[in-house]
Design a protein around this motif. Structure first.
Motif, PDB file in Angstrom:
ATOM      1  N   ARG A  48      -6.237   2.109  -7.130  1.00 52.90           N
ATOM      2  CA  ARG A  48      -5.019   1.392  -7.526  1.00 52.90           C
ATOM      3  C   ARG A  48      -4.536   0.496  -6.395  1.00 52.90           C
ATOM      4  N   LYS A  49      -4.601   1.028  -5.179  1.00 51.57           N
ATOM      5  CA  LYS A  49      -4.160   0.263  -4.009  1.00 51.57           C
ATOM      6  C   LYS A  49      -5.022  -0.976  -3.801  1.00 51.57           C
TER       7      LYS A  49
ATOM      8  N   SER B  31       0.805  -1.226   0.000  1.00 55.01           N
ATOM      9  CA  SER B  31       0.000   0.000   0.000  1.00 55.01           C
ATOM     10  C   SER B  31       0.834   1.269   0.000  1.00 55.01           C
TER      11      SER B  31
ATOM     12  N   ASP C 205       2.916   4.477  -1.154  1.00 51.85           N
ATOM     13  CA  ASP C 205       2.798   5.404  -2.288  1.00 51.85           C
ATOM     14  C   ASP C 205       3.913   5.170  -3.300  1.00 51.85           C
TER      15      ASP C 205
ATOM     16  N   VAL D 198      -6.733  -2.654  -6.073  1.00 47.46           N
ATOM     17  CA  VAL D 198      -6.427  -3.622  -7.145  1.00 47.46           C
ATOM     18  C   VAL D 198      -5.124  -4.355  -6.843  1.00 47.46           C
ATOM     19  N   ILE D 199      -4.078  -3.599  -6.462  1.00 51.05           N
ATOM     20  CA  ILE D 199      -2.774  -4.207  -6.155  1.00 51.05           C
ATOM     21  C   ILE D 199      -2.882  -5.168  -4.979  1.00 51.05           C
TER      22      ILE D 199
ATOM     23  N   CYS E 136       4.959   2.314  -4.385  1.00 53.15           N
ATOM     24  CA  CYS E 136       4.798   0.884  -4.655  1.00 53.15           C
ATOM     25  C   CYS E 136       5.438   0.518  -5.994  1.00 53.15           C
TER      26      CYS E 136
ATOM     27  N   LYS F  22      -8.104   7.867  -7.213  1.00 49.13           N
ATOM     28  CA  LYS F  22      -7.401   6.928  -8.090  1.00 49.13           C
ATOM     29  C   LYS F  22      -6.328   6.153  -7.341  1.00 49.13           C
ATOM     30  N   THR F  23      -5.672   6.818  -6.393  1.00 47.59           N
ATOM     31  CA  THR F  23      -4.643   6.143  -5.581  1.00 47.59           C
ATOM     32  C   THR F  23      -5.265   5.016  -4.778  1.00 47.59           C
TER      33      THR F  23
END
Length: 454
Positions: free
Chosen positions: A206-207, A155, A157, A209-210, A159, A202-203
């Motif tokens: 994205r987190k 998680s 920033d 999904v990752i 990454c 969006k961050t």
């Protein structure tokens, strides 16, 4: 300013140490063994050690390695307390890392007290207290630490690919110790999302999904460890690794058996079915009111239900306190979050502190009275029955056995006699200097009826 912060951190660490040592004092100050502990004692006393075979068969090779290393330091049941002490040290480290995680993410804004109360409550909840009270569970705390480290990497920033790879490795290692502890990865994700302020961030997307990608890869690796690893080393897989594809049966089990059990495990009380329905209904309604963003609300509910996945996907449906950490942790987070939204902040702080103290000390009391004392009493009573027997050969007849002591029993882990468990008896007798036997020939062996043990 920096010096003040460092002093505050040191004082906080001392406070966490003192709180957990006080709450776990019965665990580290008493000599006892329970159920599977006696299997390990029996193997050591007969010099017939099994170096991680069962753990490999259940897809937990790293757990098997850690448990096998303990063989070199155990002579009898009195040595088990050292490993319970190691667990408490590990739990202090996890609690502090959890606090640092909440503080750094500023999830609860100015309500700093929650950054401490939440880790303390989770660290003294019934699953983690059971892990500390039961010797064979002492490596599980490492699974929690690995899972937290994995999430911190996933998680971040910054990454990058190396961070994702290391995150996967740490989470696979966590699964290789204990699968249900590794799933606490989802709790950190849920907490992070509670701190997200902007819709469609969006961050944040994205987190998510990752994190689900990392969790999915790790769970596939865990499945491979359970299904393929045993055959690679010449062992057979157990029924615990079989999957259940009956979706409706699993959901029915989740609603009828799972939800009530986890609530009872949190409060350590035999709560009625009607009260279970009322509590869950109130939690859902109040959470919907407190969580302003509907997508976060549904994400939290989804993550809570998904936290049952190891049990839902397994063909061997079981309810055990030791494997209920993640659902209980979600319930604790929901309760604290609802309390934190009260308009009167002083009242919110007082209720939060009362909830924390109640859970911590009630759990400690229940385990001390219904696990530690019961286990010691059972062994002492068996000892009194066999110590004056002239014959060395002892048979414990389990016909019409008495499993429970007292009326308190939520699962097969609390209030249960080890003397009623087939695999525990040989270790108990050998600890007493007797030779266990299955023979009921009274000419050669002394036959004891387990039901006569008071």
């Amino acid at each position: 300013m920096k010096i003040l912060v460092e002093k505050r951190q040191k004082l906080l660490m001392v406070g966490i140490c003192l709180a957990l040592f006080i709450l776990y004092f019965p665990v580290i100050s008493n000599d006892y063994a329970f159920s599977d502990d006696w299997v390990r004692i029996n193997q050591i006393l007969t010099n017939k050690l099994q170096w991680g075979q069962w753990e490999i068969q259940t897809g937990r090779p790293l757990y098997g390695l850690l448990l096998s290393l303990s063989n070199f330091f155990i002579r009898d049941s009195s040595d088990l307390a050292y490993f319970r002490f190691i667990y408490v040290i590990g739990l202090i480290i996890f609690c502090y890392l959890f606090y640092k995680f909440l503080t750094a993410r500023k999830i609860f804004g100015s309500q700093y007290y929650l950054n401490l109360l939440i880790p303390l409550t989770i660290c003294t909840s019934s699953p983690l207290y059971l892990h500390g009270a039961w010797f064979v569970c002492f490596p599980y705390v490492l699974s929690l630490i690995f899972s937290l480290i994995s999430y911190e990497m996933a998680s971040s920033d910054e990454c990058s690919l190396p961070r994702v790879v290391f995150s996967i490795l740490f989470l696979i290692s966590s699964f290789a110790i204990y699968q249900t502890s590794a799933m606490i990865f989802l709790l950190f994700l849920a907490l992070d999302e509670l701190g997200v302020k902007n819709k469609g961030d969006k961050t944040s997307l994205r987190k998510i999904v990752i994190c689900f990608l990392i969790l999915g890869i790790s769970m596939l690796a865990a499945l491979a460890m359970a299904k393929l690893l045993p055959s690679l080393v010449g062992l057979t897989e157990t029924k615990r690794s079989n999957l259940d594809f009956n979706f409706f049966k699993s959901i029915y089990w989740f609603i009828v058996d799972g939800l009530p059990f986890f609530l009872r495990s949190l409060f350590m009380e035999n709560i009625s079915s009607s009260m279970v329905f009322i509590v869950y209904s109130l939690l859902l309604i109040l959470l919907a009111i407190c969580v302003k963003r509907i997508e976060i609300y549904f994400l939290l509910i989804f993550l809570f239900v998904f936290s049952f996945f190891p049990q839902l996907a397994n063909s061997e449906k079981w309810l055990a306190i030791r494997s209920s950490l993640l659902p209980l942790s979600f319930l604790i987070i929901f309760i604290y979050y609802i309390i934190s939204k009260m308009p009167n902040k002083i009242c919110s702080i007082l209720i939060s502190c009362f909830f924390c103290i109640s859970i911590c000390f009630h759990t400690e009391f229940v385990f001390n009275e219904n696990f530690i004392k019961v286990t010691k009493q059972d062994f002492e009573e068996l000892s009194a029955m066999v110590k004056n027997k002239k014959k060395n050969c002892i048979t414990v007849d389990l016909y019409d056995r008495k499993y429970a002591i007292g009326n308190f029993q939520i699962s097969d882990e609390i209030g249960i006699r080890s003397s009623a468990i087939e695999w525990a008896i040989p270790g108990m007798l050998r600890e007493l200097g007797k030779e266990p036997s299955n023979s009921k020939d009274s000419m050669n062996c002394v036959v004891i009826l387990q039901k006569e043990i008071r």
